[in-house]
Design a protein around this motif. Structure first.
Motif, PDB file in Angstrom:
ATOM      1  N   VAL A  74       0.583  -1.386   0.159  1.00  0.00           N
ATOM      2  CA  VAL A  74       0.247   0.207  -0.049  1.00  0.00           C
ATOM      3  C   VAL A  74       0.728   0.732   0.075  1.00  0.00           C
ATOM      4  O   VAL A  74       0.335   2.151  -0.740  1.00  0.00           O
ATOM      5  CB  VAL A  74      -0.915   0.371   1.288  1.00  0.00           C
ATOM      6  CG1 VAL A  74      -1.860  -1.331   1.595  1.00  0.00           C
ATOM      7  CG2 VAL A  74      -0.220   0.186   2.710  1.00  0.00           C
ATOM      8  N   PHE A  75       2.072   0.655   0.753  1.00  0.00           N
ATOM      9  CA  PHE A  75       2.835   2.130   0.559  1.00  0.00           C
ATOM     10  C   PHE A  75       4.345   2.054  -0.861  1.00  0.00           C
ATOM     11  O   PHE A  75       5.392   2.350  -0.857  1.00  0.00           O
ATOM     12  CB  PHE A  75       3.961   2.684   1.733  1.00  0.00           C
ATOM     13  CG  PHE A  75       3.099   2.756   2.657  1.00  0.00           C
ATOM     14  CD1 PHE A  75       2.342   3.537   3.402  1.00  0.00           C
ATOM     15  CD2 PHE A  75       2.993   1.452   3.433  1.00  0.00           C
ATOM     16  CE1 PHE A  75       1.494   4.105   4.503  1.00  0.00           C
ATOM     17  CE2 PHE A  75       1.562   1.678   5.017  1.00  0.00           C
ATOM     18  CZ  PHE A  75       1.129   2.900   5.051  1.00  0.00           C
ATOM     19  N   ASP A  76       3.440   1.685  -1.812  1.00  0.00           N
ATOM     20  CA  ASP A  76       4.264   1.249  -2.918  1.00  0.00           C
ATOM     21  C   ASP A  76       5.524   0.952  -3.073  1.00  0.00           C
ATOM     22  O   ASP A  76       6.883   1.167  -3.398  1.00  0.00           O
ATOM     23  CB  ASP A  76       4.948   2.954  -3.795  1.00  0.00           C
ATOM     24  CG  ASP A  76       3.567   4.104  -4.153  1.00  0.00           C
ATOM     25  OD1 ASP A  76       2.318   2.810  -4.676  1.00  0.00           O
ATOM     26  OD2 ASP A  76       4.130   4.413  -5.206  1.00  0.00           O
ATOM     27  N   GLY A  77       5.655  -0.140  -2.150  1.00  0.00           N
ATOM     28  CA  GLY A  77       6.431  -1.387  -1.630  1.00  0.00           C
ATOM     29  C   GLY A  77       7.579  -1.101  -0.336  1.00  0.00           C
ATOM     30  O   GLY A  77       8.764  -1.206  -0.122  1.00  0.00           O
ATOM     31  N   GLN A  78       7.273   0.637  -0.416  1.00  0.00           N
ATOM     32  CA  GLN A  78       8.310   1.491   1.257  1.00  0.00           C
ATOM     33  C   GLN A  78       7.401   0.642   1.832  1.00  0.00           C
ATOM     34  O   GLN A  78       6.301   0.342   2.831  1.00  0.00           O
ATOM     35  CB  GLN A  78       8.336   2.498   1.293  1.00  0.00           C
ATOM     36  CG  GLN A  78       8.795   3.422   0.075  1.00  0.00           C
ATOM     37  CD  GLN A  78       8.346   4.943  -0.078  1.00  0.00           C
ATOM     38  OE1 GLN A  78       8.796   5.815   0.451  1.00  0.00           O
ATOM     39  NE2 GLN A  78       7.132   5.058  -1.089  1.00  0.00           N
ATOM     40  N   MET A  79       8.356   0.608   3.762  1.00  0.00           N
ATOM     41  CA  MET A  79       7.435   0.024   4.535  1.00  0.00           C
ATOM     42  C   MET A  79       7.709   1.310   5.352  1.00  0.00           C
ATOM     43  O   MET A  79       8.389   2.164   5.888  1.00  0.00           O
ATOM     44  CB  MET A  79       8.550  -1.170   5.294  1.00  0.00           C
ATOM     45  CG  MET A  79       9.201  -2.188   4.696  1.00  0.00           C
ATOM     46  SD  MET A  79       7.417  -3.379   4.806  1.00  0.00           S
ATOM     47  CE  MET A  79       7.434  -3.826   3.237  1.00  0.00           C
ATOM     48  N   PRO A  80       6.231   0.923   6.463  1.00  0.00           N
ATOM     49  CA  PRO A  80       5.823   2.150   7.347  1.00  0.00           C
ATOM     50  C   PRO A  80       7.096   2.594   8.536  1.00  0.00           C
ATOM     51  O   PRO A  80       8.196   1.279   8.853  1.00  0.00           O
ATOM     52  CB  PRO A  80       5.299   2.056   8.012  1.00  0.00           C
ATOM     53  CG  PRO A  80       4.403   0.824   7.547  1.00  0.00           C
ATOM     54  CD  PRO A  80       5.627   0.404   6.319  1.00  0.00           C
ATOM     55  N   ASN A  81       7.262   3.719   8.817  1.00  0.00           N
ATOM     56  CA  ASN A  81       8.623   4.181   9.085  1.00  0.00           C
ATOM     57  C   ASN A  81       7.800   5.309  10.432  1.00  0.00           C
ATOM     58  O   ASN A  81       8.849   5.494  11.613  1.00  0.00           O
ATOM     59  CB  ASN A  81       9.562   4.682   9.166  1.00  0.00           C
ATOM     60  CG  ASN A  81       9.271   5.478   7.937  1.00  0.00           C
ATOM     61  OD1 ASN A  81       8.697   6.626   7.828  1.00  0.00           O
ATOM     62  ND2 ASN A  81      10.396   6.749   7.296  1.00  0.00           N
ATOM     63  N   HIS A  82       6.251   5.240  10.691  1.00  0.00           N
ATOM     64  CA  HIS A  82       6.149   6.130  11.649  1.00  0.00           C
ATOM     65  C   HIS A  82       4.978   5.773  12.220  1.00  0.00           C
ATOM     66  O   HIS A  82       3.759   5.186  11.128  1.00  0.00           O
ATOM     67  CB  HIS A  82       5.754   8.126  10.701  1.00  0.00           C
ATOM     68  CG  HIS A  82       5.427   9.004  11.662  1.00  0.00           C
ATOM     69  ND1 HIS A  82       4.432   9.217  11.765  1.00  0.00           N
ATOM     70  CD2 HIS A  82       6.625   9.266  12.694  1.00  0.00           C
ATOM     71  CE1 HIS A  82       4.422   9.945  13.138  1.00  0.00           C
ATOM     72  NE2 HIS A  82       5.629   9.909  13.579  1.00  0.00           N
ATOM     73  N   VAL A  83       4.578   6.163  13.098  1.00  0.00           N
ATOM     74  CA  VAL A  83       2.687   5.694  13.893  1.00  0.00           C
ATOM     75  C   VAL A  83       2.478   6.799  14.889  1.00  0.00           C
ATOM     76  O   VAL A  83       3.317   6.804  15.783  1.00  0.00           O
ATOM     77  CB  VAL A  83       3.251   4.179  14.432  1.00  0.00           C
ATOM     78  CG1 VAL A  83       1.471   3.818  14.873  1.00  0.00           C
ATOM     79  CG2 VAL A  83       3.571   3.288  13.602  1.00  0.00           C
ATOM     80  N   LEU A  84       1.809   6.986  14.920  1.00  0.00           N
ATOM     81  CA  LEU A  84       1.285   7.913  15.381  1.00  0.00           C
ATOM     82  C   LEU A  84      -0.272   6.808  16.323  1.00  0.00           C
ATOM     83  O   LEU A  84      -0.776   6.277  15.809  1.00  0.00           O
ATOM     84  CB  LEU A  84       0.360   9.293  14.741  1.00  0.00           C
ATOM     85  CG  LEU A  84       0.916  10.654  14.516  1.00  0.00           C
ATOM     86  CD1 LEU A  84       0.137  11.303  14.407  1.00  0.00           C
ATOM     87  CD2 LEU A  84       1.610  10.864  16.668  1.00  0.00           C
TER      88      LEU A  84
END
Ligand SMILES: O=C(O)CCC(=O)C(=O)O
Ligand SMILES: [Fe+2]
Length: 214
Positions: A74-84
């Motif tokens: 869902v992020f074009d292959g990037q991995m999430p690096n932030h969570v609120l």
């Protein structure tokens, strides 16, 4: 029925995963919480900044869910690096806003503990300035669900959560067919925790460690 794009996935996590996540969130040390007037929050991964975010490691109990979502592409292959992590008591909410340019324009949100209604508003224009007139859609976010907000719904439209203790499901709620509820139902809110999982594309070098490693 809305501009691109909203995806709603009920029961994205299990009851056991929900319970465990709530326990981890609630066992964070008090200084990890920032108290705002109508919610409190934990920031994980670093503070997004126009010059770049200094990344901080996201704990495994939280990062594993980010990885799961990132692996869906869902992020074009990037991995999430932030969570609120946001916590809302019944009657609390968040004013209509956009999430702004520091994030990749897709946000993924896991809902824990209680449903809420996520409301969408058209941008301010000459015809109307009142939020009531601009409110064009809502989505029922049930506990354990995942919602993705992307593209125009992310970048151009505003989103918010009303400061109410109950929600009556009206025609503006567009995902009732994929929920356990029906038009006209009134749902009482409980304490809701949301995990808003994102990619901050602009990242600086990790914090350097000075001093003796144990
Ligand atoms: O709690 C939510 O689902 C929405 C939170 C939100 O809009 C935000 O943190 O920017
Ligand atoms: Fe937001």
């Amino acid at each position: 029925q809305v501009p691109a794009a909203i995806y709603y996935i009920p029961n994205f996590i299990t009851e056991a995963e929900e319970e465990s996540l709530i326990q981890y969130v609630n066992s964070a040390p008090i200084p990890k919480w920032t108290q705002l007037s109508n919610r409190r929050l934990q920031n994980w991964g670093g503070l997004p900044h126009p010059k770049g975010m200094v990344p901080e490691k996201i704990p495994e109990w939280l990062d594993s869910f980010g990885q799961r979502i990132g692996q869906l592409g869902v992020f074009d292959g990037q991995m999430p690096n932030h969570v609120l992590v946001n916590e809302y008591l019944p009657g609390q909410g968040i004013m209509p806003h956009t999430d702004g340019p520091l994030y990749f324009p897709t946000v993924s949100t896991i809902t824990l503990g209680s449903h809420t209604l996520l409301d969408f508003y058209t941008p301010l224009n000459d015809r109307s300035s009142s939020f009531d007139d601009r409110h064009f859609a809502s989505f029922l976010l049930e506990r354990r669900s995942l919602v993705l907000v992307r593209e125009e719904m992310y970048s151009r439209m505003l989103h918010g959560i009303k400061e109410v203790e109950t929600d009556t499901l009206c025609e503006k709620v567009l995902n009732l067919d994929s929920s356990e509820h029906s038009l006209g139902d009134t749902l009482a809110r409980n304490t809701r925790i949301s995990l808003t999982i994102r990619v901050v594309p602009k990242v600086l070098k990790a914090k350097l460690f000075f001093g003796k490693k144990k």
